[in-house]
Scaffold this motif. Structure first.
Motif, PDB file in Angstrom:
ATOM      1  N   TRP A   5      39.202  68.509  -7.786  1.00  0.00           N
ATOM      2  CA  TRP A   5      40.402  68.557  -6.963  1.00  0.00           C
ATOM      3  C   TRP A   5      40.167  67.706  -5.729  1.00  0.00           C
ATOM      4  CZ3 TRP A   5      44.652  71.171  -8.676  1.00  0.00           C
ATOM      5  CH2 TRP A   5      44.463  72.019  -9.773  1.00  0.00           C
ATOM      6  N   GLN A   6      41.134  66.874  -5.396  1.00  0.00           N
ATOM      7  CA  GLN A   6      41.024  65.985  -4.249  1.00  0.00           C
ATOM      8  C   GLN A   6      42.350  65.902  -3.518  1.00  0.00           C
ATOM      9  OE1 GLN A   6      39.835  62.398  -6.557  1.00  0.00           O
ATOM     10  NE2 GLN A   6      38.373  62.171  -4.884  1.00  0.00           N
ATOM     11  N   TRP A   7      42.263  65.506  -2.257  1.00  0.00           N
ATOM     12  CA  TRP A   7      43.452  65.167  -1.482  1.00  0.00           C
ATOM     13  C   TRP A   7      43.496  63.666  -1.344  1.00  0.00           C
ATOM     14  CZ3 TRP A   7      47.063  68.589  -0.809  1.00  0.00           C
ATOM     15  CH2 TRP A   7      46.727  69.941  -0.747  1.00  0.00           C
ATOM     16  N   ARG A   8      44.654  63.088  -1.588  1.00  0.00           N
ATOM     17  CA  ARG A   8      44.870  61.675  -1.257  1.00  0.00           C
ATOM     18  C   ARG A   8      45.564  61.660   0.094  1.00  0.00           C
ATOM     19  NH1 ARG A   8      48.100  59.274  -5.465  1.00  0.00           N
ATOM     20  NH2 ARG A   8      49.929  59.855  -4.270  1.00  0.00           N
ATOM     21  N   PHE A   9      44.983  60.956   1.043  1.00  0.00           N
ATOM     22  CA  PHE A   9      45.529  60.878   2.387  1.00  0.00           C
ATOM     23  C   PHE A   9      46.450  59.679   2.478  1.00  0.00           C
ATOM     24  CE2 PHE A   9      41.054  62.506   3.075  1.00  0.00           C
ATOM     25  CZ  PHE A   9      41.427  63.832   3.094  1.00  0.00           C
ATOM     26  N   THR A  37      35.466  65.703   1.106  1.00  0.00           N
ATOM     27  CA  THR A  37      36.815  65.944   0.608  1.00  0.00           C
ATOM     28  C   THR A  37      36.973  65.521  -0.846  1.00  0.00           C
ATOM     29  OG1 THR A  37      37.532  63.785   1.399  1.00  0.00           O
ATOM     30  CG2 THR A  37      37.826  65.651   2.889  1.00  0.00           C
ATOM     31  N   ASP A  38      35.897  65.128  -1.517  1.00  0.00           N
ATOM     32  CA  ASP A  38      36.010  64.646  -2.901  1.00  0.00           C
ATOM     33  C   ASP A  38      35.682  65.691  -3.956  1.00  0.00           C
ATOM     34  OD1 ASP A  38      35.937  62.308  -1.421  1.00  0.00           O
ATOM     35  OD2 ASP A  38      34.000  61.714  -2.193  1.00  0.00           O
ATOM     36  N   ASP A  39      35.153  66.811  -3.570  1.00  0.00           N
ATOM     37  CA  ASP A  39      34.554  67.657  -4.598  1.00  0.00           C
ATOM     38  C   ASP A  39      34.946  69.121  -4.524  1.00  0.00           C
ATOM     39  OD1 ASP A  39      33.227  68.261  -2.272  1.00  0.00           O
ATOM     40  OD2 ASP A  39      31.226  68.044  -3.117  1.00  0.00           O
ATOM     41  N   PHE A  40      36.221  69.372  -4.383  1.00  0.00           N
ATOM     42  CA  PHE A  40      36.650  70.771  -4.382  1.00  0.00           C
ATOM     43  C   PHE A  40      36.587  71.288  -5.811  1.00  0.00           C
ATOM     44  CE2 PHE A  40      38.848  68.847  -0.754  1.00  0.00           C
ATOM     45  CZ  PHE A  40      38.340  69.634   0.253  1.00  0.00           C
ATOM     46  N   GLU A  41      36.022  72.472  -5.963  1.00  0.00           N
ATOM     47  CA  GLU A  41      35.864  73.031  -7.308  1.00  0.00           C
ATOM     48  C   GLU A  41      37.135  73.671  -7.830  1.00  0.00           C
ATOM     49  OE1 GLU A  41      32.452  75.570  -7.428  1.00  0.00           O
ATOM     50  OE2 GLU A  41      31.129  73.993  -6.687  1.00  0.00           O
ATOM     51  N   THR A  42      37.981  74.155  -6.916  1.00  0.00           N
ATOM     52  CA  THR A  42      39.217  74.809  -7.346  1.00  0.00           C
ATOM     53  C   THR A  42      40.383  74.325  -6.493  1.00  0.00           C
ATOM     54  OG1 THR A  42      39.081  76.678  -5.811  1.00  0.00           O
ATOM     55  CG2 THR A  42      37.925  76.923  -7.940  1.00  0.00           C
ATOM     56  N   GLY A  44      42.424  76.291  -5.048  1.00  0.00           N
ATOM     57  CA  GLY A  44      42.402  77.165  -3.879  1.00  0.00           C
ATOM     58  C   GLY A  44      41.461  76.661  -2.796  1.00  0.00           C
ATOM     59  N   ASP A  45      40.282  76.142  -3.199  1.00  0.00           N
ATOM     60  CA  ASP A  45      39.343  75.582  -2.217  1.00  0.00           C
ATOM     61  C   ASP A  45      39.970  74.392  -1.497  1.00  0.00           C
ATOM     62  OD1 ASP A  45      37.422  77.439  -2.963  1.00  0.00           O
ATOM     63  OD2 ASP A  45      36.275  76.009  -4.193  1.00  0.00           O
TER      64      ASP A  45
END
Length: 111
Positions: A5-9, A37-42, A44-45
């Motif tokens: 899971w990632q956020w694109r800014f 910010t590249d390695d969210f496991e879920t 929710g995280d």
């Protein structure tokens, strides 16, 4: 295979911002942001993280974000700008009218 899971800014024009530049600016403004910010496991995280660090991101020039699951857009763009509170309705009636409105509301709820 593990889901990432990632956020694109994104900036105000909707263009993706360079991830490393944003992360560097964020860490300068708020060292507690420390997590990559590249390695969210879920999901929710990722959502918890954005909830904690949206303001430093906004200060670093991020206007909106898009949540990605393995590179696929899940939702967004989502603005980081705070919502302006709705102004209170203009009160045109006096106290007696408000009391009457409350009475009608109570009568409706007991019917």
């Amino acid at each position: 295979m593990e889901v990432r899971w990632q956020w694109r800014f994104e900036g105000g024009d909707g263009e993706a911002l360079v991830q490393q530049a944003v992360v560097s600016a964020l860490k300068t403004r708020d060292p507690a942001a420390g997590k990559s910010t590249d390695d969210f496991e879920t999901q929710g995280d990722a959502e918890t993280w954005i909830g904690l660090f949206w303001r430093p991101l906004l200060d670093a020039g991020v206007v909106q974000v898009v949540l990605l699951e393995d590179g696929r857009e899940v939702y967004g763009p989502m603005s980081l700008a705070p919502q302006t509170p709705r102004s209170a309705p203009v009160q045109e009636h006096g106290v007696a009218d408000i009391s009457r409105a409350e009475q009608v509301t109570q009568e409706e709820s007991t019917s």
